[in-house]
Design an enzyme around this catalytic site. Structure first.
Site, PDB file in Angstrom:
ATOM      1  N   PHE A 158      22.612  76.707  62.590  1.00 25.60           N
ATOM      2  CA  PHE A 158      22.843  75.776  63.691  1.00 25.60           C
ATOM      3  C   PHE A 158      21.951  74.554  63.524  1.00 25.60           C
ATOM      4  O   PHE A 158      20.942  74.570  62.824  1.00 25.60           O
ATOM      5  CB  PHE A 158      22.583  76.444  65.047  1.00 25.60           C
ATOM      6  CG  PHE A 158      21.148  76.854  65.272  1.00 25.60           C
ATOM      7  CD1 PHE A 158      20.256  76.007  65.909  1.00 25.60           C
ATOM      8  CD2 PHE A 158      20.690  78.089  64.841  1.00 25.60           C
ATOM      9  CE1 PHE A 158      18.936  76.379  66.110  1.00 25.60           C
ATOM     10  CE2 PHE A 158      19.373  78.479  65.051  1.00 25.60           C
ATOM     11  CZ  PHE A 158      18.491  77.620  65.677  1.00 25.60           C
ATOM     12  N   CYS A 159      22.368  73.464  64.203  1.00 23.68           N
ATOM     13  CA  CYS A 159      21.594  72.221  64.212  1.00 23.68           C
ATOM     14  C   CYS A 159      21.921  71.490  65.520  1.00 23.68           C
ATOM     15  O   CYS A 159      22.593  72.043  66.389  1.00 23.68           O
ATOM     16  CB  CYS A 159      21.890  71.367  62.990  1.00 23.68           C
ATOM     17  SG  CYS A 159      23.636  70.919  62.800  1.00 23.68           S
ATOM     18  N   THR A 160      21.469  70.268  65.662  1.00 21.85           N
ATOM     19  CA  THR A 160      21.588  69.570  66.947  1.00 21.85           C
ATOM     20  C   THR A 160      23.038  69.349  67.355  1.00 21.85           C
ATOM     21  O   THR A 160      23.455  69.732  68.444  1.00 21.85           O
ATOM     22  CB  THR A 160      20.863  68.220  66.889  1.00 21.85           C
ATOM     23  OG1 THR A 160      19.520  68.419  66.446  1.00 21.85           O
ATOM     24  CG2 THR A 160      20.847  67.563  68.262  1.00 21.85           C
TER      25      THR A 160
END
Length: 300
Positions: A174-176
């Site tokens: 996951f990331c922003t």
């Protein structure tokens, strides 16, 4: 109330340079500010403005070659979180430094926010946060692996050094907002990892859609604009920014003796010398007089 739109789209621009001027003009004509990056692999950025202004820029982007399917995420802002509008030409819209990585070819399985908790709670799943260390430092998912990288370019080397830790595991990333996972999941697939997943829409979509009482998110989410951080429901977080080193600071960090607004914090005091701090103080005086806009996190 202003609208902030975070967007990215992978498509092939044979020559992105001619796209720069018209995009900047439509944004400026509609009072929209922020940063948009153009590269041969597509477009990425965050912009803010009125509803009509954002709609005008998004319509222009959707009319660019291959951008009909543009997706974006919106959140509110009470004040303008950017000082000006910039459209920049880059080699990559998110820099990984791996020329063979191409998210248009293949990416991991998208996981909707509503299904994310079940996936990352499974015992055979390893969860990896693909963001940078300063972002992870203010919030992440419970149990996520922190690669400790200072930039996304460092991620492939970290993976090569640590890949044996994840043997036999499904990998969830996951990331922003999702863009880094487009590249990181494509990279892992190229490395022979078969079961790769990533959070669709990133942390921002999760915080928007998953009720706080059901959330596995801990802390705030760093964002690359003047708001600095957001929390559940995309409400403003508790963090400010050190405008010397661009790292997020909690309220208690700003009470420490090393903190001087616009000049230093406890993390960067040893990273700059007296000449640097003199420059920073002069810049801060200009900000206080209204001659300069205090730089958001992604502005230089």
């Amino acid at each position: 109330m202003l609208t902030v739109a975070a967007l990215y789209h992978f498509t092939r621009f044979e020559d992105p340079a001619p796209l720069k001027g018209p995009l900047a003009r439509i944004a400026c004509a509609n009072g929209v500010r922020g940063t948009l990056l153009l590269a041969p692999e597509g477009i990425n950025g965050t912009i803010a403005g009125t509803r009509d202004g954002i709609d005008a820029v998004l319509a222009h982007i959707r009319a660019l070659p291959g951008c009909e399917g543009l997706d974006w995420k919106e959140s509110p802002a009470e004040v303008m979180p950017f000082g000006k509008m910039k459209v920049r030409l880059k080699r990559e819209i998110v820099t990984m430094g791996q020329p063979d990585v191409d998210p248009r070819a293949a990416v991991g399985h998208y996981v909707e926010p509503a299904d994310w908790n079940a996936l990352i709670s499974a015992p055979d799943v390893a969860v990896i946060d693909t963001r940078n260390d300063y972002e992870i430092g203010i919030g992440t998912f419970a149990g996520a692996v922190d690669p400790g990288t200072r930039s996304f370019r460092d991620f492939p080397a970290w993976w090569q050094a640590n890949r044996d830790r994840f043997a036999g595991k499904r990998v969830a990333m996951f990331c922003t907002g999702g863009i880094r996972c487009e590249k990181s999941t494509n990279y892992l697939l190229s490395q022979g990892v078969e079961d790769v997943f990533h959070l669709k829409g990133g942390i921002l979509k999760y915080l928007e859609e998953v009720p706080q009482q059901d959330s596995l998110w801990q802390g705030d989410c760093f964002v690359f604009d003047g708001r600095v951080s957001l929390t559940h429901g995309l409400q403003p977080g508790r963090h400010g920014l050190c405008h010397a080193c661009r790292r997020p600071l909690a309220p208690e960090d700003r009470e420490r003796p090393e903190y001087e607004e616009g000049v230093s914090c406890h993390r960067c005091l040893s990273e700059y010398d007296d000449a640097d701090r003199a420059r920073f103080r002069e810049r801060q005086r200009q900000v206080a007089r209204g001659e300069l806009f205090a730089r958001p996190a992604n502005e230089s």
